[in-house]
Write an enzyme that holds these catalytic residues in place. Sequence first.
Site, PDB file in Angstrom:
ATOM      1  N   ARG A  71      22.771 -11.170 -18.736  1.00  0.00           N
ATOM      2  CA  ARG A  71      23.024  -9.632 -19.042  1.00  0.00           C
ATOM      3  C   ARG A  71      22.200  -9.485 -20.490  1.00  0.00           C
ATOM      4  O   ARG A  71      22.682  -9.145 -21.469  1.00  0.00           O
ATOM      5  CB  ARG A  71      24.368  -9.201 -19.181  1.00  0.00           C
ATOM      6  CG  ARG A  71      25.058  -9.114 -17.945  1.00  0.00           C
ATOM      7  CD  ARG A  71      26.263  -8.677 -18.051  1.00  0.00           C
ATOM      8  NE  ARG A  71      26.369  -7.098 -17.868  1.00  0.00           N
ATOM      9  CZ  ARG A  71      27.608  -6.467 -18.070  1.00  0.00           C
ATOM     10  NH1 ARG A  71      28.793  -7.173 -18.023  1.00  0.00           N
ATOM     11  NH2 ARG A  71      27.686  -5.373 -17.928  1.00  0.00           N
ATOM     12  N   CYS A 106      27.928 -13.175 -20.074  1.00  0.00           N
ATOM     13  CA  CYS A 106      29.358 -12.979 -19.781  1.00  0.00           C
ATOM     14  C   CYS A 106      29.448 -13.540 -18.323  1.00  0.00           C
ATOM     15  O   CYS A 106      28.515 -13.971 -17.495  1.00  0.00           O
ATOM     16  CB  CYS A 106      29.660 -11.506 -19.707  1.00  0.00           C
ATOM     17  SG  CYS A 106      29.234 -10.394 -18.387  1.00  0.00           S
ATOM     18  N   ARG A 148      41.717  -4.376 -19.763  1.00  0.00           N
ATOM     19  CA  ARG A 148      40.428  -3.700 -20.053  1.00  0.00           C
ATOM     20  C   ARG A 148      39.907  -2.668 -19.657  1.00  0.00           C
ATOM     21  O   ARG A 148      39.116  -1.940 -20.330  1.00  0.00           O
ATOM     22  CB  ARG A 148      39.414  -5.037 -20.116  1.00  0.00           C
ATOM     23  CG  ARG A 148      39.167  -5.870 -21.299  1.00  0.00           C
ATOM     24  CD  ARG A 148      38.157  -6.920 -21.061  1.00  0.00           C
ATOM     25  NE  ARG A 148      36.983  -5.950 -21.031  1.00  0.00           N
ATOM     26  CZ  ARG A 148      35.767  -6.195 -20.054  1.00  0.00           C
ATOM     27  NH1 ARG A 148      35.753  -7.262 -19.399  1.00  0.00           N
ATOM     28  NH2 ARG A 148      34.931  -5.230 -20.070  1.00  0.00           N
ATOM     29  N   LYS A 169      36.025   4.562 -18.064  1.00  0.00           N
ATOM     30  CA  LYS A 169      35.916   3.643 -19.132  1.00  0.00           C
ATOM     31  C   LYS A 169      34.283   3.562 -19.475  1.00  0.00           C
ATOM     32  O   LYS A 169      34.235   3.716 -20.675  1.00  0.00           O
ATOM     33  CB  LYS A 169      36.403   2.112 -18.748  1.00  0.00           C
ATOM     34  CG  LYS A 169      35.900   1.138 -19.614  1.00  0.00           C
ATOM     35  CD  LYS A 169      36.373  -0.110 -19.287  1.00  0.00           C
ATOM     36  CE  LYS A 169      35.440  -0.956 -18.158  1.00  0.00           C
ATOM     37  NZ  LYS A 169      34.044  -1.662 -18.975  1.00  0.00           N
ATOM     38  N   ASN A 170      33.638   3.355 -18.487  1.00  0.00           N
ATOM     39  CA  ASN A 170      32.370   3.422 -18.691  1.00  0.00           C
ATOM     40  C   ASN A 170      31.445   4.664 -19.441  1.00  0.00           C
ATOM     41  O   ASN A 170      30.488   4.725 -19.845  1.00  0.00           O
ATOM     42  CB  ASN A 170      31.467   2.902 -17.605  1.00  0.00           C
ATOM     43  CG  ASN A 170      31.492   1.459 -17.122  1.00  0.00           C
ATOM     44  OD1 ASN A 170      32.287   0.658 -17.990  1.00  0.00           O
ATOM     45  ND2 ASN A 170      31.155   0.971 -15.975  1.00  0.00           N
ATOM     46  N   ASP A 173      30.197  -2.516  -9.143  1.00  0.00           N
ATOM     47  CA  ASP A 173      31.729  -2.393  -9.476  1.00  0.00           C
ATOM     48  C   ASP A 173      32.390  -2.655  -8.486  1.00  0.00           C
ATOM     49  O   ASP A 173      33.805  -2.652  -8.755  1.00  0.00           O
ATOM     50  CB  ASP A 173      31.578  -1.525 -10.714  1.00  0.00           C
ATOM     51  CG  ASP A 173      31.106  -1.829 -11.999  1.00  0.00           C
ATOM     52  OD1 ASP A 173      30.591  -3.172 -12.070  1.00  0.00           O
ATOM     53  OD2 ASP A 173      30.989  -1.128 -12.814  1.00  0.00           O
TER      54      ASP A 173
HETATM   55  C1  UD1 Z   1      26.961  -1.060 -16.769  1.00  0.00           C
HETATM   56  C2  UD1 Z   1      28.345  -1.180 -16.539  1.00  0.00           C
HETATM   57  C3  UD1 Z   1      28.858  -2.060 -15.546  1.00  0.00           C
HETATM   58  C4  UD1 Z   1      28.064  -1.914 -14.232  1.00  0.00           C
HETATM   59  C5  UD1 Z   1      26.466  -1.731 -14.385  1.00  0.00           C
HETATM   60  C6  UD1 Z   1      25.733  -1.758 -13.261  1.00  0.00           C
HETATM   61  C7  UD1 Z   1      29.356  -0.107 -18.898  1.00  0.00           C
HETATM   62  C8  UD1 Z   1      29.925  -0.496 -19.856  1.00  0.00           C
HETATM   63  N1  UD1 Z   1      29.103  -1.208 -17.774  1.00  0.00           N
HETATM   64  O1  UD1 Z   1      26.691  -2.276 -17.370  1.00  0.00           O
HETATM   65  O2  UD1 Z   1      30.339  -2.021 -15.412  1.00  0.00           O
HETATM   66  O3  UD1 Z   1      28.290  -3.037 -13.603  1.00  0.00           O
HETATM   67  O4  UD1 Z   1      26.258  -0.743 -15.268  1.00  0.00           O
HETATM   68  O5  UD1 Z   1      26.116  -0.617 -12.742  1.00  0.00           O
HETATM   69  O6  UD1 Z   1      28.663   1.078 -18.204  1.00  0.00           O
HETATM   70  N2  UD1 Z   1      19.424  -5.943 -17.540  1.00  0.00           N
HETATM   71  C9  UD1 Z   1      18.026  -6.726 -18.130  1.00  0.00           C
HETATM   72  N3  UD1 Z   1      17.739  -6.138 -19.131  1.00  0.00           N
HETATM   73  C10 UD1 Z   1      18.428  -5.218 -20.051  1.00  0.00           C
HETATM   74  C11 UD1 Z   1      19.529  -4.455 -19.544  1.00  0.00           C
HETATM   75  C12 UD1 Z   1      19.596  -4.789 -18.115  1.00  0.00           C
HETATM   76  O7  UD1 Z   1      17.510  -7.734 -17.506  1.00  0.00           O
HETATM   77  O8  UD1 Z   1      18.052  -4.974 -21.024  1.00  0.00           O
HETATM   78  C13 UD1 Z   1      19.628  -6.336 -16.225  1.00  0.00           C
HETATM   79  C14 UD1 Z   1      21.245  -6.850 -16.118  1.00  0.00           C
HETATM   80  O9  UD1 Z   1      21.126  -8.250 -16.557  1.00  0.00           O
HETATM   81  C15 UD1 Z   1      21.520  -6.621 -14.763  1.00  0.00           C
HETATM   82  C16 UD1 Z   1      20.692  -5.217 -14.402  1.00  0.00           C
HETATM   83  O10 UD1 Z   1      19.770  -5.076 -15.315  1.00  0.00           O
HETATM   84  O11 UD1 Z   1      21.112  -7.524 -13.963  1.00  0.00           O
HETATM   85  C17 UD1 Z   1      21.569  -4.044 -14.573  1.00  0.00           C
HETATM   86  O12 UD1 Z   1      22.306  -3.825 -15.951  1.00  0.00           O
HETATM   87  P1  UD1 Z   1      22.665  -2.622 -16.575  1.00  0.00           P
HETATM   88  O13 UD1 Z   1      22.599  -1.482 -15.456  1.00  0.00           O
HETATM   89  O14 UD1 Z   1      22.050  -2.484 -18.008  1.00  0.00           O
HETATM   90  O15 UD1 Z   1      24.223  -2.731 -16.580  1.00  0.00           O
HETATM   91  P2  UD1 Z   1      25.239  -2.381 -17.994  1.00  0.00           P
HETATM   92  O16 UD1 Z   1      24.611  -1.384 -18.622  1.00  0.00           O
HETATM   93  O17 UD1 Z   1      25.271  -3.645 -18.876  1.00  0.00           O
END
Ligand code: UD1
Length: 421
Positions: A121, A116, A398, A22-23, A306
């Site tokens: 996030r 969420c 999902r 999915k990701n 995850d």
């Molecule tokens: C992706 C995955 C999710 C997984 C996560 C971490 C998808 C669709 N989702 O989510 O399943 O749990 O990686 O492996 O691929 N952060 C910030 N600012 C930003 C971006 C991130 O502070 O602009 C923080 C987030 O709040 C979190 C951490 O960084 O605490 C990691 O987030 P991130 O790696 O970006 O996760 P996602 O890409 O949202």
Amino acid sequence: MDKLAIIGGRELYGELEISGAKNSALKVMVACLLTDETLTLTNVPNLADVRQLIVLLENHGVEVDRQGSRLDLTAGSITSTTAPYDIVRKMRASFNVLGPLLARERQAKVSLPGGCAIGARPVNFHIAAFEAMGATIEIEEGYVLAEAPDGLKGAIIDLPFPSVGATEHTMMAATLAEGRTVIKNAAREPELSDLADCLRAMGAKIEGDGTSEITIDGVQQLSGATHDIVADRIEFGSYAMAVGAAGGELFLRRGRLDLLGDAATTLREAGLTLEEEDGGVRVSRWGKPTISTNITTAPFPGFPTDFQAQYMALMAVGNGTATITEQVFENRFMHAPELMRLGADIEVDGQTATVRGKTTLKGAPVMATDLRASMSLIVAGLAAEGQTMVSRLYHLDRGFERLDEKFQSVGALVERVKDEE
Ligand code: UD1
């Protein structure tokens, strides 16, 4: 809202095919916005999030042809550069249309995704990266308004944390930027390398994916391509942990140990046997109990956040005490009180949960709170005595393809129950 009824206590035997990730699919699909030619994707899972993203891509003018797990996506012309709140709020990954739209159309208006169940996030890293690449960004009425009238320019982006989304998003936009972009402290998740493979097939110049420094040399245009989506390591690991909790032996087709990173070692320490064979991985646990083993979640190749919820379910039937520390998201223990309804002994203190293993859990009604948390309730339910009824199954739909059918095919007593409410 459907529920899942599980009668626990049966070992799992047989084989299953792991679906496309999915990701990965959600990011690779967005890459179609970078070219006016057709991007063909195979092994695309049939999931609610994928269907939701198709609605968004159609809103931008993409022609979509779906035949089973094959998707043809053609963004001949972009008819709208606005991604509305009603679509983005339902699925966070849709925020990632911003970069490709900005790179190709030089402007975009994309709703902020909002928080969420697992944390705030924010998207500040994404926005800072595009600003460093020369875009002007304003936030108005819940929307990100981005403009780069002269196109995006290559830049050095040093991420404060190896965010998966920010790395993928920046990498996609940088493929059409002028000059070289270097992403430092980049995420290294396998789905990101899958996206890089697809972008390279489209003509992008990307090096270093899979390491913490990625270099992208912008090109004038990208072309169509065909790409096969990598296997879903989260689905793979979840079925492996289901074997850990329930016992038995499964051959997980398309599973690969390298996709698990350090988690492969942890699962072995916890008492699972994992053997790579032709076309997949054989997972088994016979007789001996699950061994309580501490973990801390971390970016890849560390133990994935995850997997954390499913691992907590596994440790709930461990032979001793295990600590589970969540470092990636700030609010990701909502499954703990639900697991406790099944009799699990868990104490949460800030970002660390202490799980005292028990030989038996007892079935109960429980509520899914997010995608991966829902899977942890199933893992626990399979190990519990009697019936566990998991409500709010839409979370699972999902992200886990044909979950009830897959479990049934390996001997689990699970049944989807239509709710009249
Ligand atoms: C992706 C995955 C999710 C997984 C996560 C971490 C998808 C669709 N989702 O989510 O399943 O749990 O990686 O492996 O691929 N952060 C910030 N600012 C930003 C971006 C991130 O502070 O602009 C923080 C987030 O709040 C979190 C951490 O960084 O605490 C990691 O987030 P991130 O790696 O970006 O996760 P996602 O890409 O949202």
